[in-house]
Write an enzyme that holds these catalytic residues in place. Structure first.
Site, PDB file in Angstrom:
ATOM      1  N   SER A  42       0.799  -1.230   0.000  1.00  0.00           N
ATOM      2  CA  SER A  42       0.000   0.000   0.000  1.00  0.00           C
ATOM      3  C   SER A  42       0.827   1.273   0.000  1.00  0.00           C
ATOM      4  O   SER A  42       0.285   2.347  -0.178  1.00  0.00           O
ATOM      5  CB  SER A  42      -0.910   0.046   1.228  1.00  0.00           C
ATOM      6  OG  SER A  42      -1.405  -1.213   1.549  1.00  0.00           O
ATOM      7  N   HIS A  95       2.478   3.863   8.411  1.00  0.00           N
ATOM      8  CA  HIS A  95       1.431   3.777   9.423  1.00  0.00           C
ATOM      9  C   HIS A  95       1.735   4.617  10.649  1.00  0.00           C
ATOM     10  O   HIS A  95       2.890   4.774  11.039  1.00  0.00           O
ATOM     11  CB  HIS A  95       1.241   2.307   9.832  1.00  0.00           C
ATOM     12  CG  HIS A  95       0.690   1.470   8.729  1.00  0.00           C
ATOM     13  ND1 HIS A  95      -0.641   1.458   8.414  1.00  0.00           N
ATOM     14  CD2 HIS A  95       1.303   0.635   7.864  1.00  0.00           C
ATOM     15  CE1 HIS A  95      -0.835   0.640   7.392  1.00  0.00           C
ATOM     16  NE2 HIS A  95       0.325   0.125   7.041  1.00  0.00           N
ATOM     17  N   GLU A 149       5.453  -8.311   7.833  1.00  0.00           N
ATOM     18  CA  GLU A 149       4.273  -7.882   7.090  1.00  0.00           C
ATOM     19  C   GLU A 149       3.985  -6.472   7.581  1.00  0.00           C
ATOM     20  O   GLU A 149       4.813  -5.884   8.256  1.00  0.00           O
ATOM     21  CB  GLU A 149       3.116  -8.836   7.361  1.00  0.00           C
ATOM     22  CG  GLU A 149       2.896  -9.090   8.840  1.00  0.00           C
ATOM     23  CD  GLU A 149       1.629  -9.852   9.171  1.00  0.00           C
ATOM     24  OE1 GLU A 149       0.769 -10.042   8.281  1.00  0.00           O
ATOM     25  OE2 GLU A 149       1.502 -10.271  10.317  1.00  0.00           O
TER      26      GLU A 149
END
Lengths: 419, 122, 478
Positions: free
Chosen positions: C45, C49, C336
């Site tokens: 993406s 974050h 991840e």
């Protein structure tokens, strides 16, 4: 800053014809901006014949058609900037371009003609699932490899889309040694010319699978095959009808999109159906002095109509730079039953010559329907048409006599009817 | 020997479905056509269909890599693929003018292969 | 004998290589693909974050926060496009609001700054294109978007410039622990190294398990995305999340660092670690889910779809550090989400550990950044003029959708770790990533690569030797 009377963006068939037309109207100061190293645009890679039947009463190949215009232009004062990419156009008609030889160019034009042509819809726009291997090409890109560079992009080919480009490439690939296994078409009819179905598919026994589409592409590094599926009336794949077809190449002929990034930057209003600028009968866009013609305006099937349209546009631009345009009341041409779009979308009856050529496309195949024109709700044309198809651009002539004795023209509409 | 063939006329967008009856290789009846062009087309297409051959050939010493070519007239349809084989390995030397003969009398048809694009010498 | 061999040239491997290149160490990176950043690192993406959804006390939380805090200055130093556009996590019903509050408190505990719970009206004022069905949102202003290709590439280039050796197209076949070193057998020869850093992504469990008894288990979790034309790139300004579920962060609607609109990903486990194909169901799922966040998904502006595999470890957290039972073997496994955000911080952390273990001094001649490839499109008219005057190849456009010039393409080929394939050119320059997806520029780029690399055009590939474009010459296919 450099100046010119008319800046023409694009040296393909539209730009070439518009330039010559404006020149013949007495405008000597014209610049054609062309991003390739040669003029001719897409015609350079259209080495097949079928061009010019209307324009020259001869059947020519693409390069020959382009040559006729290029030859004539070389005898005029029209300037040609090759290898020059226009990167911006302002609302007040300043053209910014770059070229390796001329550097960064800035030209103030009195009028601009947009003739940038169109691009092809890629696989991503269809969201065909699978890996992203090499071997997936839009038909035009494959055409460039095969016809301009002499390379075969693949050997075992499946083509999606039966528009003319897909059909032409079916023949090209076959002649140059590939095996075209099939052409799939999601609609129940082909959008291409009958002539191409016969001469590109039938001649080589290439099957045309109507109501079929590709629902998956196999192969991680290079295409290994496709899943072909039958679709229903709503164009949804029918479960259970999957067929794996091995191949190393997929050609996509799934739609052309007018290339209007520059037009948008300039602030030109874009028509949602044609995806090209909204224009009046003088092919002028929503910005005074900015005109458009050719595939950038709406996608054409025959280059002859592109040239004809471009001549009108060139003439109009010439009239504009001479300061001879007067304001006149604008009337919209409304599209109703069966009509997908018209070009132009508006006109001024008081400025009409004997007739106005309006080009349109229908949204489905119609047999034995009537084409109607209404002026102020009064029907002035009721013409029987044996066949109308979305893949064939049609023409209707608006006659000046329909408008001459009317007090005011509120609306003009075009529609189809069964009776 | 009688034979009936079905084909689509390509002379205009209507695309009439033609039913052509041949006797001993000669067209004796054409049905389904809306106009005379369909009849004329059927007569040629069913007996001796012809096509224009178009292709490209590599250029030596030119400012461009390839030159587009065509048969100066239509040649029998069944000779298309064989004619393509003749072009294998051929190269054309620049400068090239439109209309230059690249190969004369393709496969004894009396039709030449000519250039359709001008290419200047490097 | 190497001091350090890094398995994997993704964003983690390149971050570690970059930081290690500051030390007087012989460092190598082993990468099975034809370029760095060719697998998961290129199919994600691109989100930096904020850290609200990381479990308190986890390594994910720790490295997320560190990475987030340093990202702006890091990207500035390395020339990586980054925008701190802020994140919004949407909640669609009153009954879900407690979950949003839990997220808020978790974020506070993790040390995330600037968090605010917003009412529906406040949210819609920030983002008028959101679905008015929403109930509330959590605003995390420290969230951002970054170009994952450049984040990997710029670090890889600095590493290479400072002496790190990159072994591309090199597949690790066998790993063995010897007395004082590790032996790595690859398809291109045998390597030996004092230490190994396991940045092998979805295969990190396999390599760890060769040398350590603390077994890891990584399941590939597929994420599919749809990318949209820049024309709709400002549909939302923030990165818009939905409340996370047990599989991950849910479907996101976000602008990208380059101005496109991105929606996705899916989150479902698969078995095949090589399956990065998009699926009909996956694409349909992200579109359907995205509709919950935005009023309309602009499907007529889709330009492509892609998929990536997350390296989801059974334990649910990053595994970072030296294996207890295998001295000299350092893991960066189970990376991840928020792996991309954490990458710079993970790189520094592991480089510290390793340089200390090997007692390596720093280099005195370390070059800490490079000049990125000039972004011609973003240059002002005066700058464009100056560039072309200096180098006329800036006047030749190759990719018309993204306005990329010949000079940029050539530079991408001749830089350290230069591009040799079309995808590699795309990641370095954006050429081919625009609305026509290479329809116009691919033939030109093939020609340029062929000339610059002195290869026959038929050898030029999309990515890796097996993905060549051109099968033969006209008339010569047999």
């Amino acid at each position: 800053m450099d100046k010119t009377k008319i800046a023409i963006i694009g040296g393909g068939p539209a730009g070439l014809a518009a330039a010559l037309a404006a020149y013949k109207q007495g405008i000597e100061d014209i610049i054609i901006f062309e991003r390739e190293g040669i003029l001719g645009g897409i015609l350079n890679q259209c080495i097949h014949n079928g061009f010019g039947l209307h324009t020259f009463k001869e059947e020519l190949t693409g390069p020959e058609y382009a040559h006729r215009y290029i030859e004539e232009i070389s005898k005029t004062s029209i300037q040609v900037f090759l290898d020059t990419m226009v990167i911006d156009i302002t609302t007040d008609r300043i053209v910014y371009a770059i070229s390796p030889t001329k550097g960064f160019i800035q030209v103030q034009a009195d009028a601009v003609i947009l003739a940038m042509g169109c691009r092809e819809r890629p696989r991503g726009a269809l969201n065909i699932p699978g890996f992203r291997p090499a071997g997936i090409y839009s038909a035009g890109t494959a055409q460039r490899y095969v016809n301009m560079e002499g390379f075969m992009p693949g050997k075992e080919v499946v083509i999606l889309g039966s528009g003319d480009i897909g059909l032409i490439m079916a023949r090209r690939m076959t002649l140059e040694g590939a095996h075209v296994k099939m052409v799939c078409e999601i609609l129940p009819y082909s959008g291409g010319l009958k002539r191409n179905i016969v001469q590109c598919l039938d001649d080589f026994n290439i099957p045309l699978k109507l109501s079929h589409t590709i629902t998956k592409i196999h192969g991680k590094f290079r295409v290994e095959g496709v899943t072909v599926q039958h679709v229903d009336a709503q164009r949804n794949p029918i479960p259970g009808s999957e067929e794996f077809v091995s191949c190393d190449t997929v050609l996509l002929s799934v739609g052309l999109i007018p290339e209007n990034e520059l037009s948008r930057k300039a602030g030109v209003l874009i028509h949602p159906v044609t995806q090209g600028p909204r224009v009046n009968h003088r092919f002028e866009t929503s910005i005074p002095g900015v005109f458009a013609c050719g595939n950038v305006l709406h996608v054409h099937d025959l280059v002859d109509w592109v040239s004809e349209e471009a001549v009108h546009t060139g003439n109009a631009a010439a009239t504009f730079v001479k300061g001879l345009v007067e304001d006149a009341k604008k009337v919209s041409i409304l599209t109703q039953e069966g009509i997908r779009y018209t070009v132009p979308q508006s006109f001024s009856p008081s400025q009409m010559e004997k007739f106005l050529t309006v080009r349109f496309r229908v949204n489905e195949v119609y047999r034995d329907y009537y084409l109607n024109v209404y002026v102020n709700n009064e029907r002035v044309l009721h013409q029987k048409k044996r066949i109308l198809a979305p893949g064939e651009m049609e023409t209707v002539l608006l006659l000046k006599q329909w408008f001459v004795d009317k007090e005011s023209i509120d609306a003009v509409s075009i529609s189809l009817s069964k009776e | 020997m009688s034979e009936v063939r079905h084909l689509t006329c390509i002379k205009c967008p209507i695309g009439c479905q033609l039913e052509v009856t041949l006797e001993n290789g000669e067209v004796i009846q054409v049905k389904g056509n809306e106009c005379i062009r369909g009849e004329q087309y059927a007569k040629v297409e069913c007996v001796r269909p012809t096509r224009t051959l178009t292709s490209i050939l590599p250029v030596t010493n030119g400012v461009e890599e390839m030159v587009s070519v065509k048969s100066s007239r239509e040649i029998p349809k069944e000779l298309l693929l064989e004619a393509m084989k003749l072009l294998r390995g051929l190269k054309v030397e620049a400068p090239i003018q439109i209309g230059d003969v690249i190969l004369s009398n393709i496969l004894n048809t009396g039709v030449d292969l000519i250039a359709t694009k001008a290419v200047k010498r490097k | 004998m190497f001091d350090v061999l890094i398995i994997g040239g993704g964003v983690i491997g390149c971050s570690v290589a970059n930081q290690l290149s500051q030390y007087q160490l012989k460092v190598g990176v082993i990468e099975r693909s034809s370029d760095v950043c060719e697998l998961t690192s290129k199919a994600n993406s691109g989100i930096v974050h904020s850290g609200v959804d990381a479990k308190v006390g986890s390594k994910k939380a720790y490295f997320n926060l560190l990475g987030n805090k340093m990202m702006a200055s890091f990207c500035k130093q390395y020339g990586v496009p980054f925008h701190q556009n802020g994140s919004l996590i949407l909640c669609f019903s009153e009954s879900d609001y407690p979950r949003l509050e839990i997220l808020y408190r978790q974020g506070l505990e993790n040390g995330v700054q600037g968090l605010r719970l917003l009412s529906k009206e406040e949210v819609l004022q920030l983002e008028p294109n959101l679905n008015p069905n929403l109930f509330a949102a959590l605003h995390a202003p420290t969230g951002g978007i970054v170009d994952p290709f450049k984040l990997t590439l710029m670090q890889a280039e600095v590493a290479k410039t400072n002496g790190v050796e990159f072994f591309l197209n090199t597949t690790l076949l066998h790993l063995a622990k010897k007395d004082h070193y590790y032996q790595l057998e690859t398809n291109l020869g045998v390597f030996q190294s004092k230490t190994v850093v396991n940045c092998a992504g979805i295969y990190a469990d396999y390599w760890n398990n060769q040398v350590s008894n603390r077994k890891l288990s990584i399941t590939p979790r597929k994420g599919e995305y749809c990318l949209f034309d820049k024309q709709v790139g400002n549909l939302v300004k923030h990165t818009v999340f939905q409340l996370p579920n047990e599989f991950g962060k849910g479907v996101v609607v976000t602008p990208t660092a380059e101005g496109n609109l991105l929606i996705g990903p899916t989150a479902y486990d698969i078995e095949d670690k090589e399956d990065i194909a998009t699926t009909k169901e996956g694409i349909a799922y992200v579109v359907q889910k995205a509709k919950e966040s935005i009023k309309e998904v602009p499907m007529s502006f889709v330009i492509t779809a892609f998929a990536g595999l997350r390296a989801t470890e059974k334990g649910g957290d990053f595994i970072i550090g030296e294996a207890e039972d295998s001295a000299g073997f350092f893991n960066a496994a189970g990376i991840e989400s928020p792996g991309l955000t954490a990458a710079p911080a993970i790189g520094i952390h592991l480089a510290n550990l390793i340089s200390e273990k090997l007692k390596a001094p720093k280099k005195s001649n370390y070059i800490d950044h490079n000049n990125g490839i000039v972004d011609f499109d973003k240059a002002s008219n005066e700058e464009k003029k100056a560039l072309i005057d200096q180098n006329h190849e800036y006047g030749q456009i190759v990719c018309r959708c993204e306005l990329i010039t010949l000079a940029q393409i050539k530079e991408a080929i001749h830089r350290p770790l230069g591009a040799t394939t079309l995808d590699a050119i795309k990641r370095r320059t954006r050429a081919g990533s625009g609305r026509c997806q290479g329809g116009f520029c691919a033939p030109r780029i093939v020609e340029i690569l062929s000339k610059e690399l002195k290869k026959d055009p038929r050898e030029i590939a999309k990515f890796g030797d097996k993905s060549t474009f051109l099968i033969g010459l006209d008339k010569e296919l047999e």
